[in-house]
Write a protein that holds these residues in place. Structure first.
Motif, PDB file in Angstrom:
ATOM      1  N   TYR A   1       0.846  -1.191   0.000  1.00 57.67           N
ATOM      2  CA  TYR A   1       0.000   0.000   0.000  1.00 57.67           C
ATOM      3  C   TYR A   1       0.883   1.243   0.000  1.00 57.67           C
ATOM      4  O   TYR A   1       1.819   1.343   0.785  1.00 57.67           O
ATOM      5  CB  TYR A   1      -0.864  -0.047   1.257  1.00 57.67           C
TER       6      TYR A   1
ATOM      7  N   ALA B   1       0.400   5.005   0.720  1.00 56.48           N
ATOM      8  CA  ALA B   1      -0.650   5.839   1.282  1.00 56.48           C
ATOM      9  C   ALA B   1      -0.588   7.256   0.738  1.00 56.48           C
ATOM     10  O   ALA B   1       0.474   7.762   0.427  1.00 56.48           O
ATOM     11  CB  ALA B   1      -0.540   5.863   2.806  1.00 56.48           C
TER      12      ALA B   1
ATOM     13  N   ARG C   1       1.258   9.365   3.044  1.00 53.78           N
ATOM     14  CA  ARG C   1       2.664   8.932   3.078  1.00 53.78           C
ATOM     15  C   ARG C   1       3.104   8.056   4.237  1.00 53.78           C
ATOM     16  O   ARG C   1       3.716   7.036   4.033  1.00 53.78           O
ATOM     17  CB  ARG C   1       3.587  10.136   2.947  1.00 53.78           C
ATOM     18  N   HIS C   2       2.856   8.481   5.492  1.00 55.21           N
ATOM     19  CA  HIS C   2       3.266   7.673   6.636  1.00 55.21           C
ATOM     20  C   HIS C   2       4.740   7.290   6.597  1.00 55.21           C
ATOM     21  O   HIS C   2       5.104   6.122   6.764  1.00 55.21           O
ATOM     22  CB  HIS C   2       2.386   6.418   6.755  1.00 55.21           C
TER      23      HIS C   2
END
Lengths: 287, 234
Positions: free
Chosen positions: B80, B82, B85-86
């Protein structure tokens, strides 16, 4: 003059053990965002476990080894049995904090039932003093200082270079990010809690020859470890280190000049003064 | 490759995905579009295990993964990327990328993947020692994308990679997606309002108010008025 330096050395020794314990408390907070109210009771657990193993007639090396392994397993068990089931719920952080408070009260009373209300102590690790450039250094203090610094140094290296250490850092910095790259969150939580239990309990062993073990003695340590992590910045391991040595020295100086009663007073004065200027603590970050 | 069968997802009381089904064929680039807040990201999170589903099934390469933990899905190659970003802000760009290769299948290819990623995004190579928090918005997005590529993905779920980027950076991201797609990765891309990317799509799906209101190949999709409105802004 010599007395002053002796006092500072004693402060640095205590500071090193405080630092080790504060790192453990800060670690769990940084990774899980749960403040562990049972931390002081786990410190006491280390002392009582060591006391029990001494009762079996073992010497220091074996006692320390057995105690640390038991602490690790106890940490895993506590996380697994009473904290992990809460994590399925939305507001689990608050619930987990309340549960650790309950655990603290339970453990402290359990100690009282099993070991009685009177203080226990561990044998002196090393007796004698070392004469160095005109100073008398207690060998026991030197050993305690050495062990605490080694444990912390090793732990820092582990956090920065080992895969699992990097995974812990990753979860602390962005939990969703960690899940995205495939880091097993449950395993990291369990391991973090276990390691922090070991650090607390090890502190209990190292300080027991000086401060004794009592069923409710952990609260003082919990408050101290909390002041250290708050001063250093919640969740910042580096901040805890500096704060622990600073407060260790302040403790020794205040105890020497004004008496033990004033130690926590001085600690909180330093904490409040710092938080007025830097609300996030010395090395804390926002958010 | 991915078969989603009639899943329902709730946020508390709120019914976000209603009986949603979606198939993504191997090596296809599939676009999922639709208005903001209608469940596109939630669907990607459900595929990657970050959002539990209440009913229905998700299969990957023929195997049921509905109840699998996120880390096990990453191991299978479901990755994934995101929208927000994370990244790990206090770690260097290089360490972020290395953590991208955390799962045990990606570990042995870490060096090769790193070289490939640096070739695709030379900018990240220049900044590899910098903490991720010091990157610009566009660079951070590149890093999130690159970190996903480190995981030895077979299936990439990419959430609005161009959102908020300047036009030239946007083209960079699309080129990267095109490049990655050429390497026979299966891609499910959430995008809206970007005509350029439509040329690459094999299939296009429209998700509105938590329901799949259109699924079809590119030609049919682009002939539809709803898609034109939602996707091309026409």
């Amino acid at each position: 003059m010599y007395e002053l330096i002796d006092v500072i050395i004693s402060g640095v020794t205590n500071g090193s053990v405080y630092a080790m314990m504060a790192v453990g408390l800060s670690l769990v907070y940084g990774v899980t965002k749960v403040f562990n109210f049972a931390y002081g009771s786990l410190y006491t657990l280390g002392g009582y476990l060591a006391f029990t193993f001494f009762g079996c007639g073992f010497g220091y090396p074996l006692v320390i080894l057995l105690t640390l392994v038991s602490l690790y397993l106890a940490g895993l068990l506590i996380e697994r049995v009473i904290i992990r089931p809460l994590r399925r719920r939305e507001d689990w952080e608050m619930l987990a904090m309340m549960v650790t408070l309950g655990l603290a009260i339970f453990l402290d009373n359990l100690y009282q039932v099993v070991y009685g209300p009177y203080v226990k102590s561990l044998p002196i690790m090393f007796s004698g003093n070392l004469q160095l450039a005109g100073f008398m250094l207690s060998i026991q203090d030197l050993v305690i200082f050495g062990i605490a610094v080694l444990v912390m140094g090793g732990f820092m290296i582990f956090l920065n270079t080992h895969r699992l250490g990097m995974a812990i850092e990753a979860v602390a910095q962005d939990m969703t990010g960690a899940q995205i790259v495939g880091i097993p969150k449950d395993r990291v939580f369990g391991f973090t809690f276990a390691i922090s239990t070991v650090l607390a309990g090890f502190g209990g062993i190292l300080l027991a020859p000086k401060y004794f073990i009592t069923p409710f003695g952990g609260w003082d340590i919990l408050v101290k470890a909390w002041v250290i992590t708050a001063l250093g910045g919640m969740g910042s391991v580096r901040g805890s280190l500096y704060a622990a040595f600073l407060l260790g020295i302040i403790e020794a100086l205040i105890g020497w000049q004004f008496g033990l009663t004033w130690i926590l007073f001085a600690w909180f004065a330093v904490l409040l003064g710092t938080l007025i200027v830097r609300p996030q603590g010395l090395f804390g970050t926002w958010g | 490759m991915i078969e989603i069968e009639r899943i329902d997802v709730f946020y508390g009381e709120f019914h976000v995905l209603k009986n949603v089904s979606l198939n993504v064929a191997e090596k296809d680039l599939t676009i999922l579009t639709g208005p903001n807040g209608h469940g596109k990201s939630t669907l990607l999170k459900a595929i990657c295990g970050l959002q539990p589903v209440c009913s229905g099934r998700i299969r990957f390469a023929g195997k049921d993964i509905t109840r699998l933990s996120p880390e096990r899905r990453v191991e299978k190659g479901i990755v994934y990327i995101a929208e927000n970003r994370h990244l790990f802000p206090q770690m260097s760009v290089l360490k972020n990328l290395k953590l991208g290769a955390y799962n045990k299948n990606a570990r042995r290819d870490e060096a090769a993947n790193l070289a490939a990623v640096f070739e695709l995004f030379p900018r990240l190579k220049e900044r590899k020692k910098q903490p991720a928090s010091t990157l610009s918005g566009g660079e951070a997005r590149m890093l999130a994308f690159a970190r996903g590529l480190m995981s030895n993905a077979r299936f990439l779920a990419i959430d609005e990679p161009s959102l908020g980027l300047a036009p030239n950076l946007r083209m960079n991201v699309f080129n990267a997606i095109r490049e990655v797609h050429k390497r026979e990765l299966t891609i499910l891309l959430v995008e809206q309002n970007i005509p350029k990317i439509a040329e690459l799509a094999d299939r296009i799906h429209l998700l509105e108010e938590g329901e799949m209101t259109f699924s079809g190949d590119r030609e049919t999709a682009l002939a539809q008025d709803t898609i034109k409105q939602a996707f091309l802004g026409m």
